[in-house]
Design a protein around this motif. Sequence first.
Motif, PDB file in Angstrom:
ATOM      1  N   PRO A  34     -23.803  -7.742 116.818  1.00  0.00           N
ATOM      2  CA  PRO A  34     -24.526  -7.813 118.097  1.00  0.00           C
ATOM      3  C   PRO A  34     -25.519  -8.973 118.118  1.00  0.00           C
ATOM      4  O   PRO A  34     -25.696  -9.623 119.136  1.00  0.00           O
ATOM      5  CB  PRO A  34     -25.240  -6.464 118.171  1.00  0.00           C
ATOM      6  N   LEU A  35     -26.207  -9.263 116.927  1.00  0.00           N
ATOM      7  CA  LEU A  35     -27.222 -10.323 116.892  1.00  0.00           C
ATOM      8  C   LEU A  35     -27.576 -10.667 115.450  1.00  0.00           C
ATOM      9  O   LEU A  35     -27.780  -9.777 114.621  1.00  0.00           O
ATOM     10  CB  LEU A  35     -28.495  -9.880 117.625  1.00  0.00           C
ATOM     11  N   ALA A  36     -27.652 -11.977 115.143  1.00  0.00           N
ATOM     12  CA  ALA A  36     -28.104 -12.453 113.831  1.00  0.00           C
ATOM     13  C   ALA A  36     -28.549 -13.905 113.970  1.00  0.00           C
ATOM     14  O   ALA A  36     -28.180 -14.595 114.925  1.00  0.00           O
ATOM     15  CB  ALA A  36     -26.992 -12.330 112.792  1.00  0.00           C
ATOM     16  N   ILE A  37     -29.380 -14.372 113.017  1.00  0.00           N
ATOM     17  CA  ILE A  37     -29.850 -15.764 112.987  1.00  0.00           C
ATOM     18  C   ILE A  37     -29.671 -16.309 111.581  1.00  0.00           C
ATOM     19  O   ILE A  37     -29.585 -15.551 110.610  1.00  0.00           O
ATOM     20  CB  ILE A  37     -31.329 -15.870 113.414  1.00  0.00           C
ATOM     21  N   ASP A  38     -29.620 -17.647 111.458  1.00  0.00           N
ATOM     22  CA  ASP A  38     -29.344 -18.237 110.147  1.00  0.00           C
ATOM     23  C   ASP A  38     -30.609 -18.571 109.364  1.00  0.00           C
ATOM     24  O   ASP A  38     -30.535 -19.061 108.241  1.00  0.00           O
ATOM     25  CB  ASP A  38     -28.482 -19.490 110.294  1.00  0.00           C
ATOM     26  N   ALA A  39     -31.822 -18.369 109.929  1.00  0.00           N
ATOM     27  CA  ALA A  39     -33.069 -18.636 109.199  1.00  0.00           C
ATOM     28  C   ALA A  39     -34.184 -17.810 109.812  1.00  0.00           C
ATOM     29  O   ALA A  39     -34.264 -17.661 111.035  1.00  0.00           O
ATOM     30  CB  ALA A  39     -33.421 -20.119 109.256  1.00  0.00           C
ATOM     31  N   ARG A  40     -35.045 -17.285 108.947  1.00  0.00           N
ATOM     32  CA  ARG A  40     -36.180 -16.516 109.453  1.00  0.00           C
ATOM     33  C   ARG A  40     -37.485 -17.306 109.392  1.00  0.00           C
ATOM     34  O   ARG A  40     -38.449 -16.957 110.063  1.00  0.00           O
ATOM     35  CB  ARG A  40     -36.324 -15.212 108.664  1.00  0.00           C
ATOM     36  N   ILE A  41     -37.535 -18.344 108.556  1.00  0.00           N
ATOM     37  CA  ILE A  41     -38.702 -19.230 108.482  1.00  0.00           C
ATOM     38  C   ILE A  41     -38.207 -20.666 108.557  1.00  0.00           C
ATOM     39  O   ILE A  41     -37.336 -21.074 107.788  1.00  0.00           O
ATOM     40  CB  ILE A  41     -39.506 -19.022 107.185  1.00  0.00           C
ATOM     41  N   ILE A 113     -38.145 -15.196 114.259  1.00  0.00           N
ATOM     42  CA  ILE A 113     -38.198 -16.435 113.481  1.00  0.00           C
ATOM     43  C   ILE A 113     -39.643 -16.920 113.482  1.00  0.00           C
ATOM     44  O   ILE A 113     -40.297 -16.943 114.529  1.00  0.00           O
ATOM     45  CB  ILE A 113     -37.308 -17.528 114.096  1.00  0.00           C
ATOM     46  N   VAL A 114     -40.163 -17.321 112.310  1.00  0.00           N
ATOM     47  CA  VAL A 114     -41.481 -17.944 112.205  1.00  0.00           C
ATOM     48  C   VAL A 114     -41.279 -19.446 112.063  1.00  0.00           C
ATOM     49  O   VAL A 114     -40.657 -19.909 111.101  1.00  0.00           O
ATOM     50  CB  VAL A 114     -42.278 -17.404 111.003  1.00  0.00           C
ATOM     51  N   LEU A 115     -41.795 -20.207 113.021  1.00  0.00           N
ATOM     52  CA  LEU A 115     -41.689 -21.664 112.977  1.00  0.00           C
ATOM     53  C   LEU A 115     -43.047 -22.227 112.561  1.00  0.00           C
ATOM     54  O   LEU A 115     -44.047 -22.022 113.246  1.00  0.00           O
ATOM     55  CB  LEU A 115     -41.270 -22.221 114.333  1.00  0.00           C
ATOM     56  N   GLN A 116     -43.078 -22.914 111.423  1.00  0.00           N
ATOM     57  CA  GLN A 116     -44.314 -23.484 110.879  1.00  0.00           C
ATOM     58  C   GLN A 116     -44.276 -25.004 111.007  1.00  0.00           C
ATOM     59  O   GLN A 116     -43.221 -25.619 110.887  1.00  0.00           O
ATOM     60  CB  GLN A 116     -44.472 -23.114 109.402  1.00  0.00           C
ATOM     61  N   GLN A 117     -45.449 -25.590 111.232  1.00  0.00           N
ATOM     62  CA  GLN A 117     -45.545 -27.051 111.264  1.00  0.00           C
ATOM     63  C   GLN A 117     -46.708 -27.502 110.387  1.00  0.00           C
ATOM     64  O   GLN A 117     -47.828 -27.004 110.511  1.00  0.00           O
ATOM     65  CB  GLN A 117     -45.742 -27.580 112.686  1.00  0.00           C
ATOM     66  N   LYS A 118     -46.415 -28.430 109.505  1.00  0.00           N
ATOM     67  CA  LYS A 118     -47.450 -28.971 108.626  1.00  0.00           C
ATOM     68  C   LYS A 118     -48.459 -29.786 109.426  1.00  0.00           C
ATOM     69  O   LYS A 118     -48.218 -30.147 110.575  1.00  0.00           O
ATOM     70  CB  LYS A 118     -46.828 -29.849 107.537  1.00  0.00           C
ATOM     71  N   GLY A 119     -49.582 -30.102 108.796  1.00  0.00           N
ATOM     72  CA  GLY A 119     -50.633 -30.903 109.418  1.00  0.00           C
ATOM     73  C   GLY A 119     -51.571 -31.413 108.349  1.00  0.00           C
ATOM     74  O   GLY A 119     -51.141 -31.775 107.248  1.00  0.00           O
TER      75      GLY A 119
END
Length: 682
Positions: A34-41, A113-119
């Motif tokens: 029904p639903l899946a993703i290829d990355a969680r972070i 999904i957690v999307l992180q961005q460096k700084g």
Amino acid sequence: MKRNLFNCYTLLAAAFLVAVAACRKSEDYRFSTPLAIDARIIRLGAAADTTRFIVYADGDWKLELTDEAPWLQLQTTSGHGKSDALVQVTDNSGQLPRAAKLVVKGGGKSDTIVLQQKGLTPALAITDETAQAIANGGTYKSGINTNVPLERMAISYGYDATGAVNWVSGLQVKDGYLFFKVDTNQLPVARTVMLRLSYLDALGTTTQDSMLIKQQPGMSYEGAVQKDFAYVKQSLANGVVNENIFVEGVVISDKGHPNIAQNLNKSTDKHSLDKTENSIAVYVQSPDGSNGLYFKTKTPGDNIFNFNDRVKIWLKGATVQQLQNPSRTIISGIDVIHIMKKDVGTGMLQPKEKYISALTDNDLYTYVKLKDVEISVPSGAFTNINEGYVARMDCYPTHIRDIQGSSLNMLTNLDVLYRRDGKRVPQGSGSITGVLVHEEYDRYGGDIGRYSIRHLKREDIALNEDRSNGFSNVLVEWSRFKTEYAATPTESQNPLTPDLGNGRIYQSGKKYLDFTTNGITPTTDYNGLLQEPTTNKGAVSNGGWGCKGWWNATANTGESWIIEVSTTGISSPVSLQVEGNSDIGGPRNFVAEWSVDNTTWNSLGNFTFQDVANWSNTLLTQVAGQKVLNFQLPQAASGQDKLYIRLRVANKNAGTTNAATGGTIAATATCRLSHVSVKYNK
């Protein structure tokens, strides 16, 4: 025949059954979800970017943010079956790391999904390991290097076993300092608290530091008698104070400030600095600002004095040093026990305004505003040095002069952030505010004048930017070697044609207009606007000029730099500004003189040019830049059709690779100038 037909039909049926079974097997093992993703972070760099991830679904799905994130744009918000989702982020180079949560919904299910961005790399470093506080409390501060707002930090307090809690409060980070308030300690013993600051960034990394705050118990100063500053300066002898006395005054220095006092080179390694002196220096002026005292604390941790604090300092047990020429008093050995009272000043502390000529020894270690001043050589930065030597020298004197013709040095330590920040120094006049001090500086010959001034902030140097908004006019000025005219020099166009005005400059022992290798040649100045410690190091090619051959053995006399100019029509006094240095083995001792006929010479005074710094063995008497001087000429030098000024080598004494003196001028050693100007008041 029938039997053969039967066998054929049997084989066809078997093949059909095998094919059907194979199809069923394929259908049984087909991926279905029904639903899946290829990355969680997903972690991205600091630059603006676009990323993608794969959504697996049997049917329709949609993508959305859990919370508002203006820096993130969903380029894909929905899809069907297996497909890519695109997300775009803006640049984060100047900010701390950040993160956002995205949720994918479909088929009655959801996934995150957690999307992180460096700084920026989080920084959190408290200067003091231990901060001292007196019994009656007050407001204190410690230097802090951080790019994390205080409201984003986790704060904890570890109070000791005395049982007292919540006696530290009011944390604030401002202008590079961590401020905190301490309540009065009514216990008969000292108490401590461990202050911890930490920050968990969006990438999951923790940055932290701590500081122990120690507060002294109440102490009795019974019988202590208040004395004024005049008593301390005139009646106390050198040595330990045995009298039970105290003084009351206003602090005009600032704990942790990089420009309070001159740091010394280590006795065990002259190529390294010991920055203790700046950390323990405290200047306190009398309540009326008429007198000042220089205090030195036992340790940097005992220096808890802030600018504009109203303090009472107990002197018993401290050590007094009475010094002359100029008359001044230094009191050392001050620790927290000596601080009887410390209150934050109310209102803005106002400096007293004076011309340089009006300064007296009583003004030392007081808060002063110098009136109608300008930078004598207004080019480059506040510290025009070879930046390769910043770890070996601590201070640079910027020469300033006032409308009355007096001059002194403005001192800037090399840890001052705005000393060389890409902005040219102001070229007009105005005021300069700071602490009046007396210091000697070996790299400038030791004696740099009776008084100097130390500024505490960039705004203290309140000078107009443009020369048009100044008190002086430039009659003539040279500030670079014009290589474009070196091949075929003429009287009107040569490498030392003035940048402003009309005049000539040459060396007495050289043929005029000789710009060959045997004459006057280009040299380097260090008045670049940026520090660049690993590239050009502040150097400006062809920013100066120099030549060799400074002792005439036949005549047994020194050669001279000679300046010719006309002062016709000028009724106010003129002045000369020069900037230069010498090679090791070059001329050191000079006499400045003036004449109207090139025959009879009148002295303006003696001076030294210091040896330029030598990297392999940098002496404390060598300068990684130039030395600036100002000479005020008498009224008789004005209104002259021809005015001659010369900088004459006084004797053959020169420096060596191991000492400032003791050598003899070498024929191959260069003396260089990077600026010469003649000015007069408007």
